[in-house]
Write an enzyme that holds these catalytic residues in place. Sequence first.
Site, PDB file in Angstrom:
ATOM      1  N   LYS A  20       0.771  -1.262  -0.034  1.00 10.01           N
ATOM      2  CA  LYS A  20      -0.122   0.094   0.012  1.00 10.01           C
ATOM      3  C   LYS A  20       0.694   1.331   0.054  1.00 10.01           C
ATOM      4  CE  LYS A  20      -3.857  -1.287   3.112  1.00 10.01           C
ATOM      5  NZ  LYS A  20      -4.493  -0.957   4.262  1.00 10.01           N
ATOM      6  N   ASP A  74      -8.208   1.576   4.419  1.00  9.00           N
ATOM      7  CA  ASP A  74      -8.649   0.233   4.954  1.00  9.00           C
ATOM      8  C   ASP A  74      -9.078  -0.297   3.611  1.00  9.00           C
ATOM      9  OD1 ASP A  74      -8.613  -1.537   7.363  1.00  9.00           O
ATOM     10  OD2 ASP A  74     -10.975  -1.542   6.700  1.00  9.00           O
ATOM     11  N   ARG A 182      -7.991   1.559  -4.864  1.00  8.34           N
ATOM     12  CA  ARG A 182      -7.185   2.644  -4.248  1.00  8.34           C
ATOM     13  C   ARG A 182      -7.121   3.919  -5.156  1.00  8.34           C
ATOM     14  NH1 ARG A 182      -3.830  -0.681  -2.752  1.00  8.34           N
ATOM     15  NH2 ARG A 182      -5.171  -0.840  -0.835  1.00  8.34           N
TER      16      ARG A 182
HETATM   17  O1  LIG Z   1      -3.976  -1.788   8.297  1.00 10.81           O
HETATM   18  P1  LIG Z   1      -2.726  -1.415   7.470  1.00 10.81           P
HETATM   19  O2  LIG Z   1      -1.666  -1.264   8.192  1.00 10.81           O
HETATM   20  O3  LIG Z   1      -2.812  -0.226   6.539  1.00 10.81           O
HETATM   21  O4  LIG Z   1      -2.309  -2.832   6.775  1.00 10.81           O
HETATM   22  P2  LIG Z   1      -3.012  -3.911   6.194  1.00 10.81           P
HETATM   23  O5  LIG Z   1      -2.451  -4.884   5.192  1.00 10.81           O
HETATM   24  O6  LIG Z   1      -3.510  -4.508   7.578  1.00 10.81           O
HETATM   25  O7  LIG Z   1      -4.239  -3.494   5.454  1.00 10.81           O
HETATM   26  P3  LIG Z   1      -5.967  -3.652   5.644  1.00 10.81           P
HETATM   27  O8  LIG Z   1      -6.223  -3.799   7.184  1.00 10.81           O
HETATM   28  O9  LIG Z   1      -6.600  -2.735   5.160  1.00 10.81           O
HETATM   29  O10 LIG Z   1      -6.204  -5.220   5.248  1.00 10.81           O
HETATM   30  C1  LIG Z   1      -6.277  -5.168   3.602  1.00 10.81           C
HETATM   31  C2  LIG Z   1      -6.106  -6.526   3.306  1.00 10.81           C
HETATM   32  O11 LIG Z   1      -6.395  -6.443   1.970  1.00 10.81           O
HETATM   33  C3  LIG Z   1      -5.245  -6.869   1.057  1.00 10.81           C
HETATM   34  N1  LIG Z   1      -5.505  -5.697   0.010  1.00 10.81           N
HETATM   35  C4  LIG Z   1      -5.751  -4.514  -0.016  1.00 10.81           C
HETATM   36  N2  LIG Z   1      -5.592  -3.641  -1.163  1.00 10.81           N
HETATM   37  C5  LIG Z   1      -5.137  -4.629  -1.947  1.00 10.81           C
HETATM   38  C6  LIG Z   1      -4.634  -4.599  -3.350  1.00 10.81           C
HETATM   39  O12 LIG Z   1      -4.484  -3.249  -4.064  1.00 10.81           O
HETATM   40  N3  LIG Z   1      -4.116  -5.726  -3.853  1.00 10.81           N
HETATM   41  C7  LIG Z   1      -4.445  -6.814  -2.977  1.00 10.81           C
HETATM   42  N4  LIG Z   1      -4.457  -6.959  -1.776  1.00 10.81           N
HETATM   43  C8  LIG Z   1      -4.907  -5.903  -1.215  1.00 10.81           C
HETATM   44  C9  LIG Z   1      -4.160  -6.550   2.226  1.00 10.81           C
HETATM   45  O13 LIG Z   1      -3.139  -7.204   1.524  1.00 10.81           O
HETATM   46  C10 LIG Z   1      -4.455  -6.940   3.208  1.00 10.81           C
HETATM   47  O14 LIG Z   1      -4.570  -8.442   3.322  1.00 10.81           O
HETATM   48 MG   LIG Z   2      -4.678  -3.699   8.899  1.00 11.98          MG
END
Ligand SMILES: O=P(O)(O)OP(=O)(O)OP(=O)(O)OC[C@H]1O[C@@H](n2cnc3c(O)ncnc32)[C@H](O)[C@@H]1O
Ligand SMILES: [Mg+2]
Length: 199
Positions: A20, A74, A182
Amino acid sequence: MSDMSTQLQKLVIASGNAGKIEEFRAYLADLGVTLILKPDSIDVEETGTTFIENAHLKASQVAIATGEWAIADDSGLEVIALNDAPGVLSARYADTDSDRINRVLSELSHHSNREAQFVCAIAIASPDGAIAADAIGVCKGAIADAPRGNHGFGYDPIFLIPEFQQTFGEIPPEVKAKISHRANALSILRSKLQNFVNQ
Ligand SMILES: O=P(O)(O)OP(=O)(O)OP(=O)(O)OC[C@H]1O[C@@H](n2cnc3c(O)ncnc32)[C@H](O)[C@@H]1O
Ligand SMILES: [Mg+2]
């Protein structure tokens, strides 16, 4: 409402996800603000039941903890045949990206409907924790039969874009940057920021 044009010089990316963060750096490069990373010591509990609630929690708490403007994301994968799972629990569906991918593939193996969408909620908070703007973006696609490609992160290798017949693992990052959940959320957020900056 705070005056963003004078105050928004530094922005903390309130995420611990390297994939991200890389996308944020690319998508916000022209914004003219210094992007800084969230210290590892700040860990926000994602207690919300919706993407937008969790984006608000992460942006507000990181802004307050750092005393800076913060942007949080998120996001997650909603698979129609799995009643929109893993949804807000996308990061918690299993321990590693490959385990999460395998869980989705195995749960979907009995279903013929492979439609899915990525959802992304983004929020930006001022240093006092107030939410200044937020936005939601989606990207519609389908779950591939097996992982394909090395681009991106998370669920990208199994997220198929029908128009291209390729997964986000195969599609170049600069193309993902035009069509992703995103990118869509950020373009809505940017139009809201523009309103502040131009006033
Ligand atoms: O909360 P932060 O610290 O930002 O990091 P995180 O990885 O925990 O992020 P989230 O709680 O938002 O969970 C999002 C999940 O969805 C996945 N995800 C989100 N956007 C994605 C994308 O563009 N491509 C692939 N997977 C994605 C990501 O890898 C996580 O497993
Ligand atoms: Mg997270």
